[in-house]
Structures are given as C-alpha cells and as structure tokens.
Design an enzyme around this catalytic site. Structure first.
Site, PDB file in Angstrom:
ATOM      1  N   GLU A  77       0.813  -1.217   0.000  1.00  0.00           N
ATOM      2  CA  GLU A  77       0.000   0.000   0.000  1.00  0.00           C
ATOM      3  C   GLU A  77       0.847   1.267   0.000  1.00  0.00           C
ATOM      4  OE1 GLU A  77      -0.705  -2.718   1.710  1.00  0.00           O
ATOM      5  OE2 GLU A  77      -2.620  -3.247   0.766  1.00  0.00           O
ATOM      6  N   HIS A 106     -11.124  -5.148   7.588  1.00  0.00           N
ATOM      7  CA  HIS A 106     -11.898  -5.036   6.361  1.00  0.00           C
ATOM      8  C   HIS A 106     -13.156  -4.179   6.545  1.00  0.00           C
ATOM      9  CE1 HIS A 106      -9.362  -8.486   5.504  1.00  0.00           C
ATOM     10  NE2 HIS A 106      -9.761  -8.483   4.238  1.00  0.00           N
TER      11      HIS A 106
END
Length: 342
Positions: free
Chosen positions: A77, A146
C-alpha cells in the site's frame, strides 16, 4: 461480466447511455467514462487489472484500455500511495485503489506527508490530482481490518478532500468530479450498499459538485444528517417518522471535508433540531465536527441538543456482533423521538 457493466463500458462513440446500475457498477461507469475522455487517467491497485478488483469495480477496464493504463501492483500500500504521487506530479491523473480502508494505513506517510502537501510545498508549482479509492465500512461479515470507518482521520488533514457517495447516481457524478479535481481526494465507497440498490444512471459525463451537501428529503421538524451507507437507515427512519406525523429533513453530507456548513445551518434554522448518524465510533467521529458547527452557527435556532447516533467506541466486531454495532433504523427513530419531546 455483469451485463449492465458490460453495456456501460463498451460505448465507444461518446453517446449518452442510461443503465439501471448498482453503486459499484456506477463506479465502473465513471472510471470508464473518464478514461475514455482523458488519456492521462490511469488506474492502479492490487488485483484491479486482470481480476477487476476484489469487488469487481474495475472489471473490463484492462481489456478496453490496456495494461499500461490499468495496472496491477504488488501487495504494497505504501508503494501504491507513493507511486500515485509521482505519477500525479508528472502530469498523469492516477486513480489508486486500496482493497479495503483498513489496508490504507501503510500508505498514510505518502498520502499525508506528500500528496496533501505538494501544492503548498511547491508554492503551487506542482499539484496532485489523485483519487485514492477504498471500500469502507462494515456490514458484509468481513474479517479484521476489512470494516474500518475512519473517515474522520482523513478529514483532519489539510489538503485532502474526503468524498463519500451514498447511491449509484452520486457515486458516478462525484467520482467524475474527484478525478477532475486538481488536488488529492479520498473517495470512500460504502461497500455495504455496493449492490443493495439500483438506480438509473446516465453515462453522460456530467459530474456532481464536490464540497456540497445533498438534501434528499424536505422536512420541518428535525434534520437528519448522515453519509455513506447510513443514509439507507436514515431514509428508512424518515419514512417511519412520517407515519408518526414527524416531518424529517434528510441531508447527505457527501463531502465531509471541506464541509458544506451553510446547507446544514439553513436546515437546522428551519427545523430547530438535528440528529447526526454515522457508523464510525463516537469518540472523535466526524459527527462531532458537524455537531460543533451547528452549535457555533445555529445555537439560537436549536430547540433541543444535537444528538448523535453512532457506532460504539470499540473495534468493529466480527460478523456475529456486526449488526449490533451498526446504527439501526430504530435507533435513529428513538433519537428523534427524544429530541422532539424536549
């Protein structure tokens, strides 16, 4: 491939196409439209090219625009966030996807210290027309990391816009506006309603305004303020309240930073009451900023304290307790009944 997505992304002549689509399909439509309009728009992220993304938001784009404009990245990321900064400063318009908002934290150094500061740092010589996309929020029985709803973290950073669509039409129009914006935008997509509803969306390239609240329903007795997936429960609460004779005005904040305070204050001046709804935890949530703005700008108009209906000050629980964590329609109705009684 979903039929509505296939039809939406395969128009080649620029003509207007209308489709009944879900929110995630509207995201795909907007990406395809702007990539067709502007060769500088590129898309990057984990599994977004060959597989079309974990939620299939980018399905079909690689086949249409090629691997040089639709790029699979490593599972890194920080690399995704930083590469987008480099691309943007050199004339491209990257749309970088993080698979889930909970994965974005590794990229914060690049987003906060570089993307958000580039225009200021270079005294306007360079800017960062980046869109950082991320599915966010709970409601899909996902594991840890998540189901994050930490939009307030980004709203606190000068130089970042934070945009949250709550319907297919707003997802299409706001994403187009975000891509065309010359500065970085955090574009958070409420995955709980990715496929919950469909709307007719005209694929005509018309953007919706950023930095603007949308009044979804007019009312006189109370102002309900929300964004993202919680708009669904907020509208349901307004329907239930109408059955009780309570007229609720519903406002979708849409861009939480910079905040359109004028629309909020005008509504509260009319109704005299405000209830703020969001699924993020209460402490430090963006609802506190909305409440403070109302207290500062509409204090003499208030007939009752501003009330927040939020998630709990805990980590989003695993799926067995997820429904208990998320604000429910009855929670909103109860909060309104309390402020109406004062």
């Amino acid at each position: 491939m979903n039929a509505s997505v296939e039809k939406a992304i395969n128009h080649e002549d620029g003509t207007e196409v209308s489709r009944d689509v879900t929110l995630v399909e509207a995201v795909n439509m907007a990406l395809a439209r702007e990539m067709a309009n502007d060769d500088n728009v590129v898309v990057l992220g984990e599994d977004i090219a060959t597989n079309g993304g974990v939620f299939r938001a980018t399905v079909g784009l690689k086949e249409r625009f090629g691997y040089k404009r639709v790029m699979d990245t490593p599972l890194a990321e920080a690399l995704i966030a930083g590469a987008a900064v480099g691309m943007a400063t050199q004339g491209l318009k990257p749309v970088a996807e993080f698979q889930f908002m909970g994965f974005i934290y590794a990229g914060l150094e690049q987003i906060i210290s570089h993307a958000a500061r580039m225009r200021n740092r270079t005294r306007g010589r360079l800017h960062c027309p980046i869109v950082y996309r991320a599915p966010f929020g709970g409601g899909i029985h996902a594991p840890e990391h998540h189901s994050e709803s930490t939009e307030a973290l980004f709203a606190h950073i000068p130089g970042l816009r934070v945009v949250i669509p709550s319907s297919p039409q707003r997802a299409y129009g706001l994403l187009l506006a975000a891509i065309r914006n010359p500065d970085p935008v955090i574009f958070l997509e409420p995955k709980r309603i990715y496929r919950a509803v469909t709307q007719t969306v005209k694929d005509n390239g018309d953007a919706l305004p950023l930095d603007t609240c949308f009044t979804l329903r007019e009312g006189d007795d109370v102002t309900l303020i929300s964004w993202g997936a919680s708009i669904m429960e907020t509208l349901q609460a307004a329907d239930r309240l109408a059955e009780q004779g309570v007229s609720a005005e519903v406002i979708d904040v849409a861009t939480i930073s910079p905040l359109d305070r004028e629309t909020l204050l005008c509504s509260v001046a009319k109704t005299g009451r405000a209830v703020i709804v969001h699924e993020a935890c209460r402490n430090g949530g963006f609802g506190a900023e909305v409440a403070a703005s109302i207290a500062e700008g509409a204090f003499l108009d208030l007939q009752a304290p501003v009330v927040r209906v939020t998630g709990y000050d805990t980590v989003m629980p695993y799926y067995r307790n997820e429904a208990h964590y998320l604000p429910k329609t009855e929670d909103i109705v109860q909060a309104v009944e309390e402020v109406i009684s004062l």
